[in-house]
Design a protein around this motif. Structure first.
Motif, PDB file in Angstrom:
ATOM      1  N   CYS A 427     -10.559 -10.404  -9.948  1.00 45.03           N
ATOM      2  CA  CYS A 427      -9.251 -10.653 -10.552  1.00 45.03           C
ATOM      3  C   CYS A 427      -8.604 -11.936 -10.039  1.00 45.03           C
ATOM      4  CB  CYS A 427      -8.317  -9.470 -10.281  1.00 45.03           C
ATOM      5  SG  CYS A 427      -8.937  -7.894 -10.890  1.00 45.03           S
ATOM      6  N   GLY A 428      -9.401 -12.797  -9.399  1.00 45.24           N
ATOM      7  CA  GLY A 428      -8.882 -14.077  -8.954  1.00 45.24           C
ATOM      8  C   GLY A 428      -7.947 -14.003  -7.767  1.00 45.24           C
ATOM      9  N   MET A 429      -8.114 -12.990  -6.929  1.00 43.96           N
ATOM     10  CA  MET A 429      -7.198 -12.844  -5.791  1.00 43.96           C
ATOM     11  C   MET A 429      -7.937 -12.620  -4.486  1.00 43.96           C
ATOM     12  SD  MET A 429      -4.172 -10.514  -7.469  1.00 43.96           S
ATOM     13  CE  MET A 429      -5.307  -9.458  -8.385  1.00 43.96           C
ATOM     14  N   ALA A 430      -9.174 -13.035  -4.382  1.00 42.38           N
ATOM     15  CA  ALA A 430      -9.953 -12.801  -3.176  1.00 42.38           C
ATOM     16  C   ALA A 430      -9.291 -13.442  -1.964  1.00 42.38           C
ATOM     17  CB  ALA A 430     -11.357 -13.357  -3.347  1.00 42.38           C
ATOM     18  N   SER A 431      -9.211 -12.678  -0.884  1.00 44.07           N
ATOM     19  CA  SER A 431      -8.706 -13.152   0.413  1.00 44.07           C
ATOM     20  C   SER A 431      -7.255 -13.605   0.382  1.00 44.07           C
ATOM     21  CB  SER A 431      -9.579 -14.309   0.935  1.00 44.07           C
ATOM     22  OG  SER A 431     -10.917 -13.906   1.047  1.00 44.07           O
ATOM     23  N   HIS A 432      -6.495 -13.154  -0.613  1.00 47.44           N
ATOM     24  CA  HIS A 432      -5.106 -13.590  -0.693  1.00 47.44           C
ATOM     25  C   HIS A 432      -4.114 -12.469  -0.406  1.00 47.44           C
ATOM     26  CE1 HIS A 432      -6.178 -17.546  -2.051  1.00 47.44           C
ATOM     27  NE2 HIS A 432      -6.811 -17.081  -3.099  1.00 47.44           N
ATOM     28  N   HIS A 433      -4.575 -11.311   0.088  1.00 46.08           N
ATOM     29  CA  HIS A 433      -3.605 -10.267   0.400  1.00 46.08           C
ATOM     30  C   HIS A 433      -2.828 -10.674   1.656  1.00 46.08           C
ATOM     31  CE1 HIS A 433      -6.954  -9.185   3.054  1.00 46.08           C
ATOM     32  NE2 HIS A 433      -6.070  -8.548   3.800  1.00 46.08           N
ATOM     33  N   VAL A 434      -1.529 -10.365   1.664  1.00 44.48           N
ATOM     34  CA  VAL A 434      -0.700 -10.819   2.792  1.00 44.48           C
ATOM     35  C   VAL A 434       0.021  -9.684   3.500  1.00 44.48           C
ATOM     36  CG1 VAL A 434      -0.355 -13.140   1.916  1.00 44.48           C
ATOM     37  CG2 VAL A 434       1.192 -11.340   1.204  1.00 44.48           C
ATOM     38  N   LEU A 435       0.339  -8.622   2.825  1.00 42.83           N
ATOM     39  CA  LEU A 435       1.084  -7.540   3.456  1.00 42.83           C
ATOM     40  C   LEU A 435       0.397  -6.215   3.154  1.00 42.83           C
ATOM     41  CD1 LEU A 435       4.772  -8.399   2.431  1.00 42.83           C
ATOM     42  CD2 LEU A 435       3.639  -8.967   4.565  1.00 42.83           C
ATOM     43  N   ASN A 436       0.282  -5.372   4.147  1.00 46.02           N
ATOM     44  CA  ASN A 436      -0.110  -3.995   3.862  1.00 46.02           C
ATOM     45  C   ASN A 436       0.769  -3.074   4.674  1.00 46.02           C
ATOM     46  OD1 ASN A 436      -1.738  -3.057   6.423  1.00 46.02           O
ATOM     47  ND2 ASN A 436      -2.543  -5.078   5.930  1.00 46.02           N
ATOM     48  N   LYS A 437       1.216  -2.000   4.037  1.00 46.09           N
ATOM     49  CA  LYS A 437       2.202  -1.112   4.630  1.00 46.09           C
ATOM     50  C   LYS A 437       1.677   0.311   4.538  1.00 46.09           C
ATOM     51  CE  LYS A 437       4.820  -2.634   1.471  1.00 46.09           C
ATOM     52  NZ  LYS A 437       4.592  -3.852   0.708  1.00 46.09           N
ATOM     53  N   ASN A 438       1.803   1.054   5.597  1.00 42.85           N
ATOM     54  CA  ASN A 438       1.203   2.374   5.668  1.00 42.85           C
ATOM     55  C   ASN A 438       2.158   3.509   5.343  1.00 42.85           C
ATOM     56  OD1 ASN A 438      -1.513   1.735   6.573  1.00 42.85           O
ATOM     57  ND2 ASN A 438      -0.490   0.912   8.374  1.00 42.85           N
ATOM     58  N   PHE A 439       3.398   3.201   4.966  1.00 41.69           N
ATOM     59  CA  PHE A 439       4.328   4.268   4.655  1.00 41.69           C
ATOM     60  C   PHE A 439       5.375   3.762   3.685  1.00 41.69           C
ATOM     61  CE2 PHE A 439       4.764   2.553   8.886  1.00 41.69           C
ATOM     62  CZ  PHE A 439       6.030   2.009   8.903  1.00 41.69           C
ATOM     63  N   TYR A 440       6.291   4.613   3.317  1.00 43.53           N
ATOM     64  CA  TYR A 440       7.111   4.381   2.151  1.00 43.53           C
ATOM     65  C   TYR A 440       8.376   3.572   2.416  1.00 43.53           C
ATOM     66  CZ  TYR A 440       4.230   8.034   0.124  1.00 43.53           C
ATOM     67  OH  TYR A 440       3.172   8.763  -0.328  1.00 43.53           O
ATOM     68  N   MET A 441       8.826   3.509   3.624  1.00 41.46           N
ATOM     69  CA  MET A 441      10.098   2.846   3.902  1.00 41.46           C
ATOM     70  C   MET A 441       9.961   2.018   5.172  1.00 41.46           C
ATOM     71  SD  MET A 441      12.910   5.639   2.792  1.00 41.46           S
ATOM     72  CE  MET A 441      14.121   4.337   2.818  1.00 41.46           C
ATOM     73  N   SER A 442      11.036   1.344   5.560  1.00 37.93           N
ATOM     74  CA  SER A 442      10.984   0.427   6.701  1.00 37.93           C
ATOM     75  C   SER A 442      11.220   1.184   8.004  1.00 37.93           C
ATOM     76  CB  SER A 442      12.046  -0.662   6.532  1.00 37.93           C
ATOM     77  OG  SER A 442      13.320  -0.080   6.346  1.00 37.93           O
ATOM     78  N   MET A 443      10.271   2.057   8.349  1.00 39.07           N
ATOM     79  CA  MET A 443      10.392   2.865   9.552  1.00 39.07           C
ATOM     80  C   MET A 443       9.297   2.463  10.539  1.00 39.07           C
ATOM     81  SD  MET A 443      12.953   4.615   8.535  1.00 39.07           S
ATOM     82  CE  MET A 443      13.707   5.031   6.975  1.00 39.07           C
ATOM     83  N   ASP A 444       9.455   2.894  11.779  1.00 35.17           N
ATOM     84  CA  ASP A 444       8.521   2.482  12.818  1.00 35.17           C
ATOM     85  C   ASP A 444       7.321   3.409  12.958  1.00 35.17           C
ATOM     86  OD1 ASP A 444      10.088   0.301  13.480  1.00 35.17           O
ATOM     87  OD2 ASP A 444      11.303   1.444  14.884  1.00 35.17           O
TER      88      ASP A 444
END
Length: 516
Positions: A427-444
């Motif tokens: 899909c033309g996006m190889a190696s361009h991921h920048v953020l990954n988040k493991n949960f739903y909100m901004s918690m620790d």
């Protein structure tokens, strides 16, 4: 003398609201109790900073983790429950989710009902919640007795191109099922304007097919149905034998009151339904109500999820992005023999939401740079099944909930992430991921992401290993039911809302017969 009801329903979300809608035509006297109030319609509904950074609609109900540390869960107490801020992704579980399924970290148990037995209520829920989709596209899908009531929401150009690229690469993309009030043939007659403010936001124009709009409001049109807001149920009382609920004890305006009904239904969310039962101790139920099996509060699940923001050279000007799903790896991948789960699009990124969701990565980034990132972002949501583990559980710590939890199937989730990286190559996006988040909100801590919580009062045929019977009635009581996602014996790897709605219709039809 206090008024007596035929049915009291505690909670107005996907389970409780849908149940009220199903029971309303019976003519029986039904009381809905909601801990919160109506969520206000205001300009902040569609402002990322109040929603994602300030947590404007997150309820102030701190819980504790397994080590006793206090955290703020992402819970919302409003009429309509968690559906007021859900993404309206209304998926069915797959037939394989209803049978025993082996994962890398253990076994996902079978349900007491088969998929084919449950299917009629899936269809009823899809029609009630006005789901847009196209049955027959996804190879993992089970049999369906009726097509969706509305055609699939059309892809915008960038997503259409992605779907085409994936199909050319041999994958099986499908149109994601969406519960929105949209008529693409008659835009003037639609509430939905296909905006970016859907996933995680309240809907300012009330175009989301949530439990308040679809179920609670129509139910309240019946003179036999009433709603009491700002009422927190704290415990249930029984007769001396412990077989019958005789009182629903609640706090309202700082005062305690006791309400009575022939049948009591808990639908306060998997954590809070367990909380009420565990707090309802008596001589007949010393370990909490309906807890002779010691299963109340155990087997907590909430999905092993990850959101990924991928970047492409071209802009992504999509507004409504949640129209594409992929289940090619749901039960396995070519080089990994265990189930991996579901891939779907998630709500479109914006600079303010990025700052709220990943503050440690974006703290020093100027707003203009984040806005440029968001303009090129394509956003994915990855879901892997979480297993029901006995020690993942809800207990009480004084007046607080204590939620002990460790994730399962992390290797499967990592493998699914690896498959996404392969997909990006097409899909033309190889190696361009920048953020990954493991949960739903901004918690620790991951445990704070409770949007898909389930499993704490699972149903089954054996009273020694389950809390509820196949009709979601407590094994140990004659007039207590639970209809939120607490009843799930397993969670699968798709959003749980439609299954909760379908089950509430099923239980509602059972209760209608019982009350008659």
């Amino acid at each position: 003398m206090a008024e007596h009801y035929d049915v009291i329903i505690v909670g107005t979300g996907a389970g409780g609201g849908t149940l009220a809608h199903t029971l309303a035509p019976s003519g029986k006297r039904i009381l809905l109790l909601e801990r919160g109030d109506y969520l206000p319609r205001e300009k902040e509904n569609w402002e990322p900073a109040p929603v994602f950074i300030e947590g404007r609609y997150v309820s102030s109900d701190p819980w504790k983790d397994g080590e006793g540390n206090t955290f703020q869960p992402g819970v919302h107490y409003n009429v309509g429950g968690a559906t007021k801020l859900y993404g309206a992704a209304l998926y069915r579980l797959r037939p394989g989710d209803f049978v025993e399924l082996t994962h890398i970290d253990g076994v996902s148990p079978a349900w007491p009902l088969t998929y084919d037995e449950f299917e009629p209520w899936y269809t009823k829920a899809e029609w009630l919640y006005q789901v847009h989709g196209c049955h027959g596209e996804d190879p993992t899908e089970g049999a369906w007795s009726r097509q969706y009531p509305f055609p699939a929401v059309s892809h915008e150009p960038r997503i259409e191109q992605m779907a085409s690229d994936l199909a050319k690469a041999g994958y099986h993309p499908f149109n994601a099922p969406c519960g929105i009030l949209l008529d693409e043939d008659d835009p003037a007659g639609s509430k939905c304007i296909r905006c970016t403010w859907c996933d995680g936001y309240p809907c300012l124009v009330q175009a989301k097919a949530d439990a308040e709009i679809i179920a609670v409001r129509p139910a309240l049109q019946h003179p036999n149905v009433s709603l009491q807001v700002n009422t927190e149920v704290t415990r249930l009382q029984t007769d001396a034998a412990g077989r019958t609920i005789t009182g629903v004890v609640a706090q309202r305006d700082g005062k305690e009151e006791t309400l009575t009904a022939d049948i009591v239904v808990l639908s306060a969310g998997a954590t809070n339904s367990a909380r009420v039962l565990l707090a309802s101790t008596s001589d007949a139920h010393p370990n909490g109500l309906a807890n002779g099996s010691d299963q109340v509060g155990r087997n907590y699940m909430f999905h092993n999820s990850k959101a990924v923001v991928a970047l492409a050279k071209e802009r992504n000007d999509t507004s409504f992005q949640k129209t594409l799903g992929l289940n090619d790896f749901y039960f396995s991948s070519p080089d990994f023999g265990f189930p991996l789960g579901n891939l779907q699009m998630v709500g479109k990124s914006n600079a303010e939401a990025m700052k709220g969701e990943e503050p440690h990565l974006t703290l020093l980034a100027p707003h203009w740079s984040l806005a440029d990132v968001a303009a090129h972002a394509v956003d994915f949501w990855l879901t892997t099944e979480d297993l029901p583990m006995p020690d993942n559980r809800v207990t009480l710590d004084g007046d607080s909930v204590r939620l002990s939890y460790k994730s399962t199937n992390d290797k499967e989730a990592d493998q699914l992430y690896g498959e996404l990286k392969k997909i990006l190559n097409h899909c033309g996006m190889a190696s361009h991921h920048v953020l990954n988040k493991n949960f739903y909100m901004s918690m620790d801590i991951p445990v704070s992401g409770v949007a898909h919580q389930s499993g704490t009062c699972r149903f089954g045929d054996d009273p020694q290993t389950s809390v509820l019977d196949a009709n979601c009635k407590a094994h140990e009581l004659d007039n207590l039911y639970v209809v939120d996602t607490s009843f799930f014996p397993s969670i699968g790897a798709v959003n749980p809302a439609l299954t909760a709605m379908a089950n509430a219709i099923r239980v509602g039809e059972h209760l209608t017969e019982r009350l008659a």
